[in-house]
Write a protein that holds these residues in place. Structure first.
Motif, PDB file in Angstrom:
ATOM      1  N   GLU A  49      22.410 -27.891  19.062  1.00 24.68           N
ATOM      2  CA  GLU A  49      22.542 -28.955  18.071  1.00 24.68           C
ATOM      3  C   GLU A  49      21.802 -30.229  18.489  1.00 24.68           C
ATOM      4  N   ARG A  50      21.984 -30.642  19.735  1.00 20.79           N
ATOM      5  CA  ARG A  50      21.381 -31.890  20.210  1.00 20.79           C
ATOM      6  C   ARG A  50      19.858 -31.801  20.185  1.00 20.79           C
ATOM      7  N   LYS A  57      31.383 -34.653  18.130  1.00 17.63           N
ATOM      8  CA  LYS A  57      30.805 -35.239  19.342  1.00 17.63           C
ATOM      9  C   LYS A  57      29.423 -35.817  19.070  1.00 17.63           C
ATOM     10  N   ASN A  58      28.553 -35.040  18.444  1.00 18.12           N
ATOM     11  CA  ASN A  58      27.200 -35.533  18.187  1.00 18.12           C
ATOM     12  C   ASN A  58      27.156 -36.519  17.035  1.00 18.12           C
ATOM     13  N   LYS A 104      27.757 -39.879  18.450  1.00 11.80           N
ATOM     14  CA  LYS A 104      26.580 -40.433  19.113  1.00 11.80           C
ATOM     15  C   LYS A 104      25.590 -40.995  18.098  1.00 11.80           C
ATOM     16  N   SER A 145      28.203 -43.713  24.531  1.00  4.45           N
ATOM     17  CA  SER A 145      27.736 -42.981  23.353  1.00  4.45           C
ATOM     18  C   SER A 145      26.445 -43.524  22.747  1.00  4.45           C
ATOM     19  N   SER A 161      34.412 -31.823  25.001  1.00  4.95           N
ATOM     20  CA  SER A 161      33.895 -33.184  25.113  1.00  4.95           C
ATOM     21  C   SER A 161      34.908 -34.045  25.833  1.00  4.95           C
TER      22      SER A 161
END
Length: 444
Positions: free
Chosen positions: A242-243, A274-275, A278, A288, A327
């Protein structure tokens, strides 16, 4: 027993309302599909990282406008009936299928994927596209539809052109059968959206594909950056990388490559909490707030539409289970449905697709150490210029790189571009090396 048109509509409506209630105990235990009343969601816009939670934390029940009142009659966009192909009619809604059967089909997938099987969840996603459906201007790309529950829901709500991009051959026959029974509202392509435009040249085998071929085959032309959104991409980000996919999107967006070559393509996607945290983190949050935060906020409007527990999705993987990434920084209990819309004012006479890769590298270098002084970083690129640049954008000499807002970074880059002292800066030589390094990232 044959049914008249009105009776058939009533039967289909009743089946759609109660389809989730017929799950067998075994499948219900394996999938744990949540009812819509248990969802926690926020329909407020997310502005610069501040989440608004509605009173009571529970979303009031809404109905898709095209279902609650009158279905859009798609026969208006059909030229003529051809054989068994026909436009979707408001008296002949598509059956979403049995939850058990759709779950069985999804669980047969051998890759790590998540599927929308619950009709109420599919309906909720379609509601957030209701205005787009009513306007009928943008093409809807659906990523990896699987059994096609969301696909049928979008069509039932009046979507005039849905392109199903499915990477797994096992799901293609059912989707193609649905395509053949309609009159142009659905197009099925064996394609993985997350593998568009791989690095390198040569022949390409599906599901990998070049975006140029995809858009050309679909007859979608380039439009000016400031024009209306030409395509809306709906789906779930692949959890596996994903990142890295977000970073590939950043580079493509700033350089107007891949899907963004055709205009301000909008993403309406489920992403991990989580993402998402960010993406919308604010300066001062050293855990973050990262380069990807500043670059997405600089280039896009980011709106939180809904939060859904991981367990509401059917998940397939080699090891089984929900496969929820751990996370330690932020909660990660939900997938977040987020609308990411590129800004029409991203590019200026100074910031262009030709030099924006340098802007990306600049932000990455500054936020690599968020507790460092920005003036030190500027002086390392061009000795003695840091004080003057900070004064021009109204920042103190003690400001840390992790305290600078995205728009301030963009303004700083514009001043650097106009300054003759930066034309020979080693920062610009870093761009080529950084571009080579990103070639090793997974494709999106």
């Amino acid at each position: 027993m044959a049914l008249c048109g009105g009776c058939r509509f009533l039967v289909l409506a009743v089946r759609s309302m109660h389809v989730s209630a017929r799950s067998t105990p075994a499948l219900a235990q394996a999938v744990r599909v949540f009812s819509s009343s248990s969802r926690v969601c926020s329909l407020d816009s997310f502005s610069m990282g501040q989440m608004k939670v509605p009173a009571g934390g529970v979303k009031t029940e809404r109905t898709c406008p095209s279902v609650g009142s009158a279905q859009r009659n798609l026969s208006a966009v059909a030229v003529s009936l051809q054989g068994q192909r026909r436009p979707l009619c408001r008296y002949d809604l598509l059956d979403l299928g049995e939850v058990e059967e759709n779950t069985r089909k999804a669980l047969a997938c051998k890759h790590l994927r998540r599927f929308i099987i619950d009709p109420s969840l599919a309906k909720l996603v379609a509601e957030h596209l209701s205005q787009d459906i009513e306007d009928g201007k943008a093409v809807i790309f659906e990523c990896n539809p699987g059994p096609g529950v969301l696909t049928r829901t979008l069509l039932n709500c009046g979507a005039q052109r849905v392109v199903a991009l499915e990477s797994d051959k096992a799901f293609l026959p059912d989707l193609q059968a649905l395509e053949n029974n309609l009159d142009g509202q659905l197009e099925v392509v064996h394609c993985d959206f997350f593998k568009l435009d791989p690095i390198g040249h040569g022949s390409m085998k599906p599901p990998a594909m070049y975006s140029e071929k995809l858009f050309t085959d679909l007859g979608i032309s380039e439009v000016p950056w400031t024009a209306d959104v030409p395509v809306k991409v709906v789906g779930i980000f692949s959890q596996r990388n994903e990142r890295n996919m977000l970073w590939k999107l950043v580079y493509a967006l700033f350089e107007r490559l891949s899907i963004f070559r055709y205009g301000r393509v909008e993403l309406i996607m489920f992403i991990s909490e989580k993402n998402y945290s960010k993406l919308v983190a604010q300066p001062g949050n050293n855990k973050s707030y990262q380069a990807v935060s500043a670059l997405f906020q600089m280039s896009c409007n980011i709106e939180l539409l809904h939060q859904e527990p991981w367990s509401s999705f059917v998940t397939t993987s080699r090891n089984g289970g929900l496969s929820i990434p751990k996370s330690t920084v932020v909660p990660n209990d939900h997938l977040c449905l987020v609308r990411i819309t590129p800004r029409a004012d991203l590019f200026t006479p100074t910031v262009t697709p030709f030099n924006s890769s340098t802007l990306v590298v600049m932000v990455k270098q500054c936020l690599a150490k968020r507790r460092g002084k920005l003036i030190d970083k500027l002086n390392s690129w061009s000795p003695g210029i840091g004080q003057d640049l900070l004064a021009q954008i109204g920042l103190s000499e003690d400001v840390l790189t992790g305290q600078v807002y995205p728009d301030q970074y963009k303004h700083l880059f514009e001043l650097m571009e106009k300054s003759e002292q930066f034309t020979q800066s080693w920062l610009y030589s870093e761009v080529l090396e950084n571009t080579k390094n990103t070639a090793s990232l997974p494709h999106f």
